[in-house]
Design an enzyme around this catalytic site. Structure first.
Site, PDB file in Angstrom:
ATOM      1  N   ASP A 150      -7.577  -1.679  -1.959  1.00  0.00           N
ATOM      2  CA  ASP A 150      -6.918  -2.835  -1.343  1.00  0.00           C
ATOM      3  C   ASP A 150      -7.956  -3.682  -0.604  1.00  0.00           C
ATOM      4  OD1 ASP A 150      -4.924  -4.534  -0.577  1.00  0.00           O
ATOM      5  OD2 ASP A 150      -3.907  -3.140   0.761  1.00  0.00           O
ATOM      6  N   HIS A 223      -0.402  -8.866  -9.849  1.00  0.00           N
ATOM      7  CA  HIS A 223      -0.607  -9.183  -8.435  1.00  0.00           C
ATOM      8  C   HIS A 223      -1.850 -10.042  -8.232  1.00  0.00           C
ATOM      9  CE1 HIS A 223      -0.482  -8.825  -4.135  1.00  0.00           C
ATOM     10  NE2 HIS A 223      -1.663  -8.226  -4.094  1.00  0.00           N
TER      11      HIS A 223
END
Length: 312
Positions: A150, A223
């Site tokens: 992330d 995403h």
């Protein structure tokens, strides 16, 4: 006098505590407590740095739109500070939830931020209610609970300062930042039912070594494809993500606390619109089929200079 920002450009740490507080209505001592709170935040940061200079400890406080009015802070207020308006697509929604004060506490040593949170809570309890507290942790090599790294798209160096802090466009609040947060809960059973290949298509990156797919291969609803945005002239727009995973295995609650600092909320809002409504509309972010936004709140992070002024 030079402008000193709060630690909005610090990198994510091993341990984090996030707290959201809602001020009581008509509490007679609320302004006095807020003055002491601003002084406390400065003291906590200074003390942590002096006592444990290598701990990378910091505490950042954000102030919501309603609190800004209630506390009668300077006007005009920051140009883009407002109550976050829900973004609702055909299938998923970026909900809007209340919050007057937000605290982002981080350190290598959990003891430091635990003590910070105690001092903040002792001061606020008579005039406010804690409506959210999340203890985040670094998961392996900065991965989310979903198993992917992330924050890969975060800017570095001078770009980090540029995209995180307000500049000449709002001189009264130069050096401050907009802070947006969302608590996401993940449907891990549904996520784990996907093959690794299908998970990678949802994210737009390889799972093992964090390599982004080429534009020819990357799905338009991945995403990465929707969360990475450009300006009107094709320039890349960035935010500072300090996301942290959290979880309670015994209750099967697993999630990500999304936290973004930016020089303009417009950038964050455009990213959320892409994700929840889609670009084009209907082409929403596939990750939302597995991750539900439970909260959504906008705050403004004043500079340390402003905190010092607020402290009186």
């Amino acid at each position: 006098m030079s402008i000193e920002s709060q630690n909005v450009t610090d990198y994510p740490n091993n341990n984090t505590i996030f707290m959201v507080w809602k001020l009581h209505e008509n509490a007679p001592q609320i302004k006095d407590v807020f003055q002491r709170l601003c002084a406390l935040m400065l003291n906590l940061n200074n003390s942590a740095f002096n006592r444990f200079p290598d701990s990378r400890a910091s505490g950042v406080m954000g102030i919501g739109y309603e609190a800004w009015k209630k506390l009668e802070l300077p006007t005009p207020m920051p140009k883009e500070l407002s109550s976050f308006e829900e973004i609702r697509g055909d299938k998923h929604a970026a909900v809007s939830t209340p919050g007057d004060l937000h605290f982002h506490l981080r350190a290598d040593n959990q003891s430091l931020i635990f003590d910070m949170s105690i001092e903040i809570s002792k001061l606020l309890n008579p005039v406010a209610e804690s409506i959210l507290e999340i203890h985040g942790f670094k998961y392996w090599d900065a991965r989310s609970i979903l198993g992917f790294v992330d924050g890969t798209e975060n800017p570095h160096g001078e770009d980090r300062e540029y995209f995180a802090k307000i500049g000449e466009e709002d001189l009264q609040y130069k050096g401050g930042s907009y802070l947006f947060v969302q608590k996401y809960l993940h449907n891990m059973a549904a996520w784990k039912s996907l093959s690794t290949e299908d998970q990678e298509k949802v994210i737009g990156r390889s799972k093992e070594n964090d390599i982004e797919m080429s534009d020819e291969v990357k799905p338009a609803n991945s995403h990465i494809a929707l969360a990475n945005i450009e300006g009107e002239n094709g320039e890349e727009l960035k935010i500072i993500r300090d996301n942290m995973p959290f979880g309670n295995p015994s209750t099967n609650e697993f999630g990500t606390y999304f936290i973004a600092y930016a020089s303009t909320f417009t950038t964050i809002n455009k990213m959320l619109t892409n994700m929840f409504i889609g670009n084009p509309p209907g082409n929403y972010d596939r990750i939302l089929d597995f991750s539900t936004a439970e909260t959504g709140t906008l705050f403004f992070v004043p500079t340390r200079n402003m905190l010092d002024d607020f402290a009186g």
